[in-house]
Design a protein around this motif. Sequence first.
Motif, mmCIF file in Angstrom:
data_model
loop_
_atom_site.group_PDB
_atom_site.id
_atom_site.type_symbol
_atom_site.label_atom_id
_atom_site.label_comp_id
_atom_site.label_asym_id
_atom_site.label_seq_id
_atom_site.Cartn_x
_atom_site.Cartn_y
_atom_site.Cartn_z
ATOM 1 N N MET A 29 0.937 -1.524 0.351
ATOM 2 C CA MET A 29 -0.160 -0.205 -0.135
ATOM 3 C C MET A 29 0.894 1.438 -0.510
ATOM 4 O O MET A 29 0.374 2.026 -0.962
ATOM 5 C CB MET A 29 -1.259 -0.104 1.433
ATOM 6 C CG MET A 29 -1.657 1.711 1.030
ATOM 7 S SD MET A 29 -2.635 1.344 2.558
ATOM 8 C CE MET A 29 -1.870 1.959 3.797
ATOM 9 N N SER A 33 1.092 3.665 -2.693
ATOM 10 C CA SER A 33 0.764 5.868 -2.354
ATOM 11 C C SER A 33 1.710 6.251 -3.327
ATOM 12 O O SER A 33 1.812 7.177 -3.503
ATOM 13 C CB SER A 33 0.345 5.586 -0.729
ATOM 14 O OG SER A 33 0.746 7.066 -0.932
ATOM 15 N N GLN A 54 -5.300 1.877 -2.731
ATOM 16 C CA GLN A 54 -4.914 2.467 -2.014
ATOM 17 C C GLN A 54 -6.122 2.291 -0.766
ATOM 18 O O GLN A 54 -6.525 1.897 0.548
ATOM 19 C CB GLN A 54 -4.452 4.188 -1.695
ATOM 20 C CG GLN A 54 -2.781 4.286 -2.800
ATOM 21 C CD GLN A 54 -3.165 5.531 -2.820
ATOM 22 O OE1 GLN A 54 -3.096 5.867 -3.924
ATOM 23 N NE2 GLN A 54 -2.992 6.615 -2.071
#
Length: 179
Positions: A29, A33, A54
């Motif tokens: 994640m 991001s 995300q």
Amino acid sequence: MRTLLALAKGIDALSEGVGRVIAWLALLMALLSAGNALMRYGFSYSSNAYLEAQWYMFSLIFLLGGAYALKRNAHVRIDLIYGRLTPRARAWIDLLGTVLFLIPMALGVLYLAWPWAMSSLAVREASPDVGGLPRWPIKLALLVGFALLALQALSELIKRLAFLLGLHLLEEGEKGVVE
């Protein structure tokens, strides 16, 4: 009681395994991001799918990580009084809290979320945003997360009961109770 302790050990192993997967999901994640921010600000490219991915990963970390946090005693607790109690008193508090609050809450969420998640699955619900992801998988994850939490609560209940009956010593990480 040996059978129940074996069941608790199996549930603990499941929670540990899911926790290890969640750790990798947190890294993925963070990378997504960072990549999404780089693409948006560096190349003026944005994708609803990346943003929703995300959000999904963040949701999965909390939904699926609850049982792991309970197993590892990593949940939020106010230890002002609890930490000063004897291991036996802490085991009683944990047992009563699990029976009166944790298990009913987890089962209540499962009961209330079941029709909502099944309805989403039935229509293959998708994001209303252009290029978005399907929504039904994350709604099913809510059921999985609370089922895992209920299972881990059962494991903790078994271990506390066995401890109170003098049949099981609680290890470090099992709510900090060692005797």
